[in-house]
Design a protein around this motif. Structure first.
Motif, PDB file in Angstrom:
ATOM      1  N   ILE A   1       0.851  -1.195   0.000  1.00  0.00           N
ATOM      2  CA  ILE A   1       0.000   0.000   0.000  1.00  0.00           C
ATOM      3  C   ILE A   1       0.886   1.244   0.000  1.00  0.00           C
ATOM      4  CG2 ILE A   1      -1.819   1.249   1.259  1.00  0.00           C
ATOM      5  CD1 ILE A   1      -2.751  -1.529   0.423  1.00  0.00           C
ATOM      6  N   VAL A   2       0.538   2.205  -0.844  1.00  0.00           N
ATOM      7  CA  VAL A   2       1.230   3.493  -0.861  1.00  0.00           C
ATOM      8  C   VAL A   2       0.225   4.591  -0.537  1.00  0.00           C
ATOM      9  CG1 VAL A   2       2.746   5.026  -2.165  1.00  0.00           C
ATOM     10  CG2 VAL A   2       2.638   2.602  -2.755  1.00  0.00           C
ATOM     11  N   ILE A   3       0.563   5.450   0.404  1.00  0.00           N
ATOM     12  CA  ILE A   3      -0.320   6.568   0.764  1.00  0.00           C
ATOM     13  C   ILE A   3       0.432   7.865   0.511  1.00  0.00           C
ATOM     14  CG2 ILE A   3      -1.616   7.666   2.637  1.00  0.00           C
ATOM     15  CD1 ILE A   3      -1.932   4.864   3.860  1.00  0.00           C
ATOM     16  N   ASN A   4      -0.106   8.665  -0.396  1.00  0.00           N
ATOM     17  CA  ASN A   4       0.628   9.837  -0.881  1.00  0.00           C
ATOM     18  C   ASN A   4       0.091  11.175  -0.381  1.00  0.00           C
ATOM     19  OD1 ASN A   4       2.553   8.484  -2.372  1.00  0.00           O
ATOM     20  ND2 ASN A   4       1.322   8.421  -4.231  1.00  0.00           N
ATOM     21  N   GLU A   5      -0.973  11.155   0.384  1.00  0.00           N
ATOM     22  CA  GLU A   5      -1.526  12.432   0.865  1.00  0.00           C
ATOM     23  C   GLU A   5      -1.663  12.412   2.377  1.00  0.00           C
ATOM     24  OE1 GLU A   5      -1.777  14.963  -0.994  1.00  0.00           O
ATOM     25  OE2 GLU A   5      -1.689  14.054  -2.984  1.00  0.00           O
ATOM     26  N   GLY A   6      -1.608  13.599   2.967  1.00  0.00           N
ATOM     27  CA  GLY A   6      -1.711  13.734   4.414  1.00  0.00           C
ATOM     28  C   GLY A   6      -3.130  13.482   4.898  1.00  0.00           C
ATOM     29  N   PRO A   7      -3.304  13.415   6.211  1.00  0.00           N
ATOM     30  CA  PRO A   7      -4.624  13.143   6.773  1.00  0.00           C
ATOM     31  C   PRO A   7      -5.549  14.357   6.676  1.00  0.00           C
ATOM     32  CG  PRO A   7      -3.062  13.584   8.527  1.00  0.00           C
ATOM     33  CD  PRO A   7      -2.272  13.594   7.238  1.00  0.00           C
ATOM     34  N   TYR A   8      -6.840  14.093   6.616  1.00  0.00           N
ATOM     35  CA  TYR A   8      -7.913  15.092   6.751  1.00  0.00           C
ATOM     36  C   TYR A   8      -8.116  15.993   5.537  1.00  0.00           C
ATOM     37  CZ  TYR A   8      -7.292  13.288  11.419  1.00  0.00           C
ATOM     38  OH  TYR A   8      -7.150  12.437  12.475  1.00  0.00           O
ATOM     39  N   THR A   9      -7.061  16.616   4.995  1.00  0.00           N
ATOM     40  CA  THR A   9      -7.260  17.418   3.780  1.00  0.00           C
ATOM     41  C   THR A   9      -7.717  16.509   2.644  1.00  0.00           C
ATOM     42  OG1 THR A   9      -5.482  18.913   4.457  1.00  0.00           O
ATOM     43  CG2 THR A   9      -6.181  19.019   2.155  1.00  0.00           C
ATOM     44  N   HIS A  10      -7.096  15.349   2.564  1.00  0.00           N
ATOM     45  CA  HIS A  10      -7.428  14.371   1.536  1.00  0.00           C
ATOM     46  C   HIS A  10      -7.985  13.110   2.192  1.00  0.00           C
ATOM     47  CE1 HIS A  10      -5.185  16.505  -1.700  1.00  0.00           C
ATOM     48  NE2 HIS A  10      -4.549  16.982  -0.655  1.00  0.00           N
ATOM     49  N   GLN A  11      -8.733  12.359   1.422  1.00  0.00           N
ATOM     50  CA  GLN A  11      -9.359  11.164   1.977  1.00  0.00           C
ATOM     51  C   GLN A  11      -8.494   9.918   1.775  1.00  0.00           C
ATOM     52  OE1 GLN A  11     -13.524  10.974   0.855  1.00  0.00           O
ATOM     53  NE2 GLN A  11     -13.789   8.994   1.847  1.00  0.00           N
ATOM     54  N   SER A  12      -7.315  10.085   1.161  1.00  0.00           N
ATOM     55  CA  SER A  12      -6.559   8.892   0.746  1.00  0.00           C
ATOM     56  C   SER A  12      -6.183   8.001   1.929  1.00  0.00           C
ATOM     57  CB  SER A  12      -5.318   9.297  -0.052  1.00  0.00           C
ATOM     58  OG  SER A  12      -4.378   9.946   0.758  1.00  0.00           O
ATOM     59  N   SER A  13      -5.829   8.611   3.055  1.00  0.00           N
ATOM     60  CA  SER A  13      -5.459   7.819   4.228  1.00  0.00           C
ATOM     61  C   SER A  13      -6.669   7.051   4.760  1.00  0.00           C
ATOM     62  CB  SER A  13      -4.880   8.727   5.315  1.00  0.00           C
ATOM     63  OG  SER A  13      -4.498   7.984   6.448  1.00  0.00           O
ATOM     64  N   ASP A  14      -7.841   7.721   4.782  1.00  0.00           N
ATOM     65  CA  ASP A  14      -9.077   7.039   5.208  1.00  0.00           C
ATOM     66  C   ASP A  14      -9.384   5.854   4.300  1.00  0.00           C
ATOM     67  OD1 ASP A  14     -10.543   9.026   7.282  1.00  0.00           O
ATOM     68  OD2 ASP A  14      -9.555  10.196   5.722  1.00  0.00           O
ATOM     69  N   SER A  15      -9.283   6.104   2.984  1.00  0.00           N
ATOM     70  CA  SER A  15      -9.604   5.043   2.020  1.00  0.00           C
ATOM     71  C   SER A  15      -8.642   3.867   2.172  1.00  0.00           C
ATOM     72  CB  SER A  15      -9.532   5.580   0.596  1.00  0.00           C
ATOM     73  OG  SER A  15     -10.433   6.649   0.430  1.00  0.00           O
TER      74      SER A  15
ATOM     75  N   GLN B   1       7.900  -7.316  -3.951  1.00  0.00           N
ATOM     76  CA  GLN B   1       7.418  -8.438  -3.135  1.00  0.00           C
ATOM     77  C   GLN B   1       5.906  -8.650  -3.198  1.00  0.00           C
ATOM     78  OE1 GLN B   1       9.325 -10.540  -1.629  1.00  0.00           O
ATOM     79  NE2 GLN B   1      11.301  -9.532  -1.779  1.00  0.00           N
ATOM     80  N   ALA B   2       5.161  -7.570  -3.319  1.00  0.00           N
ATOM     81  CA  ALA B   2       3.706  -7.697  -3.260  1.00  0.00           C
ATOM     82  C   ALA B   2       3.141  -8.183  -4.600  1.00  0.00           C
ATOM     83  CB  ALA B   2       3.081  -6.358  -2.883  1.00  0.00           C
ATOM     84  N   ASP B   3       2.000  -8.852  -4.531  1.00  0.00           N
ATOM     85  CA  ASP B   3       1.314  -9.222  -5.769  1.00  0.00           C
ATOM     86  C   ASP B   3       0.689  -7.989  -6.426  1.00  0.00           C
ATOM     87  OD1 ASP B   3       1.733 -12.061  -5.410  1.00  0.00           O
ATOM     88  OD2 ASP B   3       0.264 -11.934  -3.783  1.00  0.00           O
ATOM     89  N   ARG B   4       0.214  -7.076  -5.592  1.00  0.00           N
ATOM     90  CA  ARG B   4      -0.366  -5.823  -6.086  1.00  0.00           C
ATOM     91  C   ARG B   4       0.110  -4.667  -5.220  1.00  0.00           C
ATOM     92  NH1 ARG B   4      -1.828  -8.814  -9.446  1.00  0.00           N
ATOM     93  NH2 ARG B   4      -3.888  -9.187 -10.360  1.00  0.00           N
ATOM     94  N   LEU B   5       0.534  -3.595  -5.878  1.00  0.00           N
ATOM     95  CA  LEU B   5       0.876  -2.375  -5.148  1.00  0.00           C
ATOM     96  C   LEU B   5      -0.251  -1.374  -5.402  1.00  0.00           C
ATOM     97  CD1 LEU B   5       3.237  -1.160  -3.439  1.00  0.00           C
ATOM     98  CD2 LEU B   5       4.033  -0.085  -5.539  1.00  0.00           C
ATOM     99  N   VAL B   6      -0.936  -0.987  -4.351  1.00  0.00           N
ATOM    100  CA  VAL B   6      -2.123  -0.136  -4.507  1.00  0.00           C
ATOM    101  C   VAL B   6      -1.825   1.252  -3.944  1.00  0.00           C
ATOM    102  CG1 VAL B   6      -4.588   0.094  -4.031  1.00  0.00           C
ATOM    103  CG2 VAL B   6      -3.580  -2.181  -4.248  1.00  0.00           C
ATOM    104  N   THR B   7      -2.008   2.270  -4.785  1.00  0.00           N
ATOM    105  CA  THR B   7      -1.695   3.640  -4.383  1.00  0.00           C
ATOM    106  C   THR B   7      -2.954   4.389  -3.980  1.00  0.00           C
ATOM    107  OG1 THR B   7       0.142   3.689  -5.958  1.00  0.00           O
ATOM    108  CG2 THR B   7      -0.639   5.808  -5.141  1.00  0.00           C
TER     109      THR B   7
END
Lengths: 139, 130
Positions: free
Chosen positions: B5-19, B121-127
């Motif tokens: 898993i890759v998380i590219n945005e900070g918390p709260y301003t963007h929803q990426s961490s929540d998702s 290493q991962a089968d899928r890398l999800v950003t």
């Protein structure tokens, strides 16, 4: 760093944002330079506003940002020689390949002949190229 | 399946961490493996221990820490991105002569090679990003 020995995956780094205004272009380049040490099959794609990252004669004096555009010309030294620019993205912005810096590498299998590493590809061809990747990182 | 898993945005301003948090919970619930969660760009800010969100709101850093502890997740904050943005663990605090560190429990700071390794290493890398 040790990884599963012998595993070579196709890694594609998508660059879709302008070089300045956000940090994505710079930090994408930092990933690519580290990635080069891992002996994976690397492709770089520049599309949308990302095509501006490769424009030549960038001058950042007026905006107080580090001009990191010269780093792209060193990619050949890192054995990164598959760099694709989307044709439609250039056209939509009134750019042509002549507005971009030349990117080359020295081919060790051909007496270190200097060869082109920048390829302009159409949107459909790019779709097929992305489809065959194992890992796509989009910045 | 083994996910990176890759998380590219900070918390709260963007929803990426929540998702990403919801995705990881769902994947674990289905019996999948999470090889690593890598925080990059402003995503490194998800690792701050100093956030004090309102009590009726979620606390993302705390949720990540708790999930990591429960499932033994590897939460990695990119060192280069973290240093720019003022994210330090105790070692980095000392190394740079700062008077505070702010990395939440369960996170660790390491290099970009950890991201590439996750891709290998991962089968899928999800950003999760913009």
């Amino acid at each position: 760093m040790e990884t599963a020995e012998g595993v070579v995956k196709k890694f594609c780094y998508m660059n879709r944002k302008a070089p300045y205004g956000t940090i994505y272009a710079l930090e994408s380049l930092e990933v690519v330079l580290i990635a080069a040490a891992f002996d994976q099959d690397i492709s770089l794609v520049f599309a949308d506003d990302g095509v501006y990252q490769l424009t030549k004669d960038q001058d950042t004096d007026g905006i107080g940002m580090k001009n990191f555009s010269k780093t792209y010309s060193a990619l050949g030294d890192y054995d990164i020689n598959k760099i694709y620019v989307e044709k439609e993205s250039l056209e939509e912005r009134g750019l042509s390949v002549d507005d971009l810096q030349a990117l080359t590498y020295e081919d060790e299998d051909d007496d270190w002949a200097e060869k082109n590493s920048l390829f302009v590809v159409g949107r459909e061809e790019l779709t097929a190229l992305i489809d065959e990747q194992d890992v796509v990182l989009s910045f | 399946m083994k996910f990176g898993i890759v998380i590219n945005e900070g918390p709260y301003t963007h929803q990426s961490s929540d998702s990403a948090l919801q995705f990881v919970k769902a994947a674990l619930g289905k019996g999948h493996e999470i090889f690593r969660i890598f925080f990059y760009h402003d995503g490194v800010n998800n690792g701050t221990d100093l956030g004090v969100p309102p009590q009726d709101d979620r606390n993302l850093a705390k949720e990540w820490s708790e999930l990591a502890e429960k499932h033994g997740l590897d939460l990695v904050v990119c060192i280069a991105a973290a240093q720019r943005r003022g994210m330090l663990d105790a070692d980095e605090m000392k190394r740079h002569g700062k008077n505070a560190s702010n990395l939440s429990k369960g996170f660790r700071i390491s290099g970009l090679g950890q991201l590439i390794e996750a891709g290998i290493q991962a089968d899928r890398l999800v950003t999760f990003g913009d």
